[in-house]
Structure formats: C-alpha cells, structure tokens
Design an enzyme around this catalytic site. Structure first.
Site, PDB file in Angstrom:
ATOM      1  N   HIS A 157       0.763  -1.268  -0.113  1.00 22.19           N
ATOM      2  CA  HIS A 157       0.092  -0.001   0.140  1.00 22.19           C
ATOM      3  C   HIS A 157       0.820   1.337   0.066  1.00 22.19           C
ATOM      4  O   HIS A 157       0.521   2.405  -0.249  1.00 22.19           O
ATOM      5  CB  HIS A 157      -0.773  -0.018   1.107  1.00 22.19           C
ATOM      6  CG  HIS A 157      -2.048  -1.071   1.088  1.00 22.19           C
ATOM      7  ND1 HIS A 157      -3.099  -0.734   0.800  1.00 22.19           N
ATOM      8  CD2 HIS A 157      -1.973  -2.442   1.166  1.00 22.19           C
ATOM      9  CE1 HIS A 157      -3.852  -2.032   0.571  1.00 22.19           C
ATOM     10  NE2 HIS A 157      -3.210  -3.034   1.071  1.00 22.19           N
ATOM     11  N   ASP A 364       3.401   9.500  -0.704  1.00 28.98           N
ATOM     12  CA  ASP A 364       2.196   8.448  -0.369  1.00 28.98           C
ATOM     13  C   ASP A 364       2.047   7.406  -1.407  1.00 28.98           C
ATOM     14  O   ASP A 364       2.214   7.776  -2.617  1.00 28.98           O
ATOM     15  CB  ASP A 364       1.214   9.294   0.040  1.00 28.98           C
ATOM     16  CG  ASP A 364       0.088   8.940   1.119  1.00 28.98           C
ATOM     17  OD1 ASP A 364       0.086   7.652   1.447  1.00 28.98           O
ATOM     18  OD2 ASP A 364      -0.610   9.915   1.618  1.00 28.98           O
TER      19      ASP A 364
HETATM   20  C1  G6P Z   1      -0.939   3.115   6.262  1.00 28.74           C
HETATM   21  C2  G6P Z   1      -0.427   1.752   6.086  1.00 28.74           C
HETATM   22  C3  G6P Z   1      -1.299   0.580   6.726  1.00 28.74           C
HETATM   23  C4  G6P Z   1      -1.675   1.041   8.146  1.00 28.74           C
HETATM   24  C5  G6P Z   1      -2.313   2.296   8.236  1.00 28.74           C
HETATM   25  C6  G6P Z   1      -2.433   2.921   9.861  1.00 28.74           C
HETATM   26  O1  G6P Z   1      -2.059   3.189   5.726  1.00 28.74           O
HETATM   27  O2  G6P Z   1      -0.012   1.358   4.784  1.00 28.74           O
HETATM   28  O3  G6P Z   1      -0.912  -0.713   6.630  1.00 28.74           O
HETATM   29  O4  G6P Z   1      -2.582  -0.134   8.556  1.00 28.74           O
HETATM   30  O5  G6P Z   1      -1.070   3.348   7.781  1.00 28.74           O
HETATM   31  O6  G6P Z   1      -1.274   2.562  10.498  1.00 28.74           O
HETATM   32  P1  G6P Z   1      -1.300   1.981  11.779  1.00 28.74           P
HETATM   33  O7  G6P Z   1       0.285   1.519  12.290  1.00 28.74           O
HETATM   34  O8  G6P Z   1      -1.887   2.730  12.794  1.00 28.74           O
HETATM   35  O9  G6P Z   1      -1.854   0.630  11.802  1.00 28.74           O
END
Ligand code: G6P
Length: 486
Positions: A157, A364
C-alpha cells in the site's frame, strides 16, 4: 476459490466507528462482500509465542474476521521496531528516521513466522492467500517453508522507492528475496513497480522479463493495481451525513467563510508541517484571505510510542498554536486542529462542507483521502482538490491542483487559487476526476488482483496444491459467533 486476506490492522466493520489508515477502511467493504476470511492483529499481545496462536473470530459480511493476539515478546520489535521504524521510513524515503536493531529484525521475522503458522488453519486445497503491506514482506516465504503450495499474492500500500533508498533498510536483500515467494506482487503505481524491478535486476542480478521474475521459489509476476474507493457509496454517505450533528455544527460555525480540510494520520510522510506553513504564508501574503478561509486539520494520532511520531505531534501542536496566535482574531481561529479520528460517514459530510481539500503528503502510496474528498462533493458546486504530486493518487487525479509540498510559496498560491476558482472550472476539474474514480473502483481493484492471482496458478507447472487439514477453526460454528478459539 477460498480467499484468505491478511493485514496487520483490520477493521470490525462498524460504519460509525473511526478507522485508522486507508488500508483497513478500503478493505472492509470489499472483504465483507467477497466472503473472504480476513486475518490480522487483534492489537493485543499474548505471552508464550510458540503455543498455538490465539484468535478471536467473528462474522464479517459473507465471510469472517480473525483477530490474532501476537506474541508479547516480539510485538514491539515487529510493529514499532522494524515495520514502523525501519521499513515505513525507508518506504517513504526517510532513511534518516530509521531507528532499528538486530533484535527488531528478529522479532519482525518471528511475527511473520507466527502469522504463517496461524494461517495454516484456514488453508484448504482451493485457498489463495492475499497478504497486505510492509508488515508481512516475509510471510509468503514462511508459508512456503511450511509447505504451502497455493497461490500467494502480496500488495504494497506504500510507495516502493528507488533502490538506493531501499538499500538503507537493514537486511533489505534477504527481505526482497523472501518477497519472491509471492506469485503476484502488486504496487500502487508504475514508478513503484519500476523501482522494484530495478532493485531485482541491479541488486539481486535477476532477469525480469515482461514483469515476471524467476527465483528459487518459481515465478513471480510484478504488476500495478492502483487502489480505489467506492465513489457512489461515498457520495451517498456524504449526502446522508449532511444532517449529522458534527457536520451541521461545523456548517453553522462557518458564517459564510470558506473552509479547507485536511485529514491525515499524524505521520511525517503526510507533510503536515509544510501544509501549515503554507497556510501561514498565504495569510501573511494575502491578508484579505484571513477570515475568508480557515483550515480544519484532523490529524489522527497513531504509532505514538515511536519517537519520530511523538516529536512530530509536539512540533505540529506548537506550530498550529503559533500560526493561530499570529493570524487569529477575537472571533476567528485560522486553524481548527483536532487529534482524533472520525467515522467514514462523518468524514464524508465534513469533506462535502469544505470548499478545498488539501492532501499534500511528501510521499504517499496512493492516499485515499484525496479520492474520498472528490467523491463527497456536491456535483452542482464541487470543491477543489489541492494534491501533492508525490501522492500515488496524482497519477489518476491529474485535474486536481497539483503541488510540490516542499514549495511553501507555491502551495500558498495554489490554495488561494483554489479558494477563488470559478464554478465552471471547478466542475470541469471535478467531473474529470469523478470519471477516473468510477473507472478504478475498489471493487475493480479487488477483482483485478484476485483474478491475476488465480491466473498465476496456471503458470506454475508442477506445483500441485497441498491440502493441510485444518484443525478446529473453520468453518465457523455460528455466523455471529464471537467465541474465542485457541
Ligand atoms: C498506512 C499503512 C497501513 C496501516 C495504516 C495505519 O495506511 O499502509 O498498513 O494500517 O497506515 O497505520 P497503523 O500503524 O496505525 O496501523
């Protein structure tokens, strides 16, 4: 086919609950409909790493959600350590922020191995696994070591930067080699895909032909799958949210003044400091815009235990307060700054209330807020998206006002342009962006990836699926079961 989707963060599917990060919010509706099993971290830890993984399983639409307690001894090293203090900074081209150790790497590999073992219980002969994001680069290799022969796909992602930047991650070579256990490796943009292929050929000396690479695991296909949203559903949510108390209170508070909105996780990749500086510059250089436009910045805290995140939170709080002190009036606050999360429904309503959406990350993978802001607009009077050219979304949303987030003066000028843009131009730009959103929805993304993953099966001559008898966990005993399983 029986699909098992894996990500670190999962979402329990309550439309009115805040969701952190684009990944969980994006996956929820499609996983719900597909009938897949979605496996991820429960956010809790458990002592005794080598025992049978402990999962809480509940129904999720036509499928199920399995939340695993991860091993207490390794969780910190895996999540805060290697995933978010080595991989995340590097993937966002901030190698200067890498803070990690050999122990962190060990914990990262242990959690990947732990997850692999936990997944065996969901395996059937026709199962395909789809692993999400940088938390699990080595999960495919661990599954192969356990004898899994079924198709395994991976989607990143985040961006995949230039090979020199990846070279800053300790154990980068081992990790990328492990990634080749995936049959299909998906990226958000062509640049990410090209950077990955460049690494494979230059650093690993592998031949990549037609985006297919051969390694000791067999062949892996490397492909671009830009993630989307459900624009129709989001637009409907935005209309519905009009009367939500938070949304109507916001509207009433504006007294005819225009609003710019930013919604981000509190993360250094999001360019929040530069954004606030750009607003500061705009109000300084164009004082007529004071009182004419204000900023609502929602910055949801995450990963707060990591020093870089704590530092950013302090820096931003101070900066916002300085800017408000400089430009504020007794009855006007330039920046409303909120450190909390909102549900998707409320966000849709807030986006529709704002005449300008500011999405200005330094780097991003995609940035779904940009797409959501566009989808939430009133077609008769749409707002303007100011978008960083370093967000993956800029490839598709090229009729947004594209900015360089490092150029503070340029951003200040562009935000001012957005505020005063004519209705005709706003509509023209918005309609072009909506057309893009409709041609690349989240449903399409999901189907395209799963179809491509299934096709890889036919490329793997001699790779017969192995059936490992599932112990006790699947199928679920009851669709609404909230029971705990060991
Ligand atoms: C980004 C990453 C995701 C992640 C999200 C939230 O979008 O690509 O994999 O779940 O951030 O981050 P966190 O560490 O709070 O789960």
């Amino acid at each position: 086919m029986n699909l098992v989707v894996v990500s670190n963060r999962v979402s329990r599917g309550k439309a009115n609950e805040p969701m952190t990060g684009g990944l969980a919010a994006a996956l929820l509706p499609v996983v719900e409909k597909s009938g897949a099993i979605w496996v991820g971290s429960s956010g809790r830890v458990r002592e005794g790493a080598h025992k049978e993984p402990f999962a809480e399983i509940e129904a999720l639409g036509a499928g199920a959600l399995a939340m695993l307690d991860l091993p207490a001894a390794h969780y910190g090293g895996y999540y805060e350590g290697f995933a978010n203090s080595a991989l995340w900074p590097a993937l966002h081209s901030r190698t200067d922020l890498i803070r990690t150790s050999q122990d962190d790497y060990f914990s990262y590999r242990e959690v990947n191995a732990f997850m692999a073992k936990a997944l065996l219980r969901f395996q059937k002969s026709e199962t395909a696994f789809w692993i999400q994001d940088y938390h699990f680069l080595a999960l495919g290799a661990e599954l192969r070591d356990l004898g899994v022969k079924q198709p395994i796909g991976f989607f990143l992602h985040t961006p995949w930067p230039d090979r020199a930047v990846i070279g800053g991650v300790p154990h980068h070579r081992e990790l990328v080699e492990a990634m080749l256990a995936y049959n299909l490796i998906g990226f958000q943009t062509q640049d990410d895909c090209d950077n990955f292929i460049d690494y494979l050929s230059q650093d690993l000396g592998l031949d990549v032909e037609n985006r297919v690479v051969t390694s000791r695991y067999g062949t892996s296909q490397v492909k671009v799958f830009p993630i989307g949203i459900d624009p129709q559903k989001f637009a409907e949510q935005a209309v519905k949210a009009f009367s939500h108390p938070d949304v109507s209170r916001l509207r009433r508070s504006l007294h005819g003044e225009k609003l710019a909105i930013g919604v981000d996780r509190l993360d250094y990749s999001k360019g929040l400091v530069n954004r606030v500086n750009a607003f500061d510059r705009m109000w300084t250089q164009q004082p007529a815009l004071a009182r004419a436009v204000s900023l609502l910045q929602i910055a949801t805290p995450s990963r707060g235990a990591i020093e870089a995140y704590g530092n950013l939170q302090s820096e931003l709080a101070k900066l916002v307060s300085d800017v408000n002190g400089r430009h504020g009036e007794v009855d006007w606050t330039p920046i409303r700054y909120l450190n909390k999360g909102f549900s998707q429904t409320v966000l849709a309503g807030l986006y529709r209330t704002a005449q300008v959406g500011v999405v200005t990350p330094l780097h991003d993978g995609m940035n779904l807020v940009a797409k959501e802001y566009v989808a939430a607009q009133n077609p008769a009077d749409p707002g303007v998206l100011v978008l960083s050219k370093f967000a993956g979304a800029a490839n598709e949303l090229d009729t947004a006002l594209l900015v360089n987030p490092h150029d503070i003066d340029g951003m200040a000028r562009t935000i001012a342009t957005a505020v005063s843009m004519s209705l005709a131009e706003r509509r023209m730009r918005w309609e072009a962006m909506m057309a893009k959103l409709h041609s690349g929805t989240i449903q399409q993304w999901f189907t395209d990836f799963v179809d491509a993953l299934q096709e890889t099966q036919f490329d793997k001559a001699g790779c017969e699926p192995v059936v490992v008898e599932s112990p006790t966990l699947w199928p679920l005993r009851s669709a609404n079961s909230n029971a705990r399983y060991h």
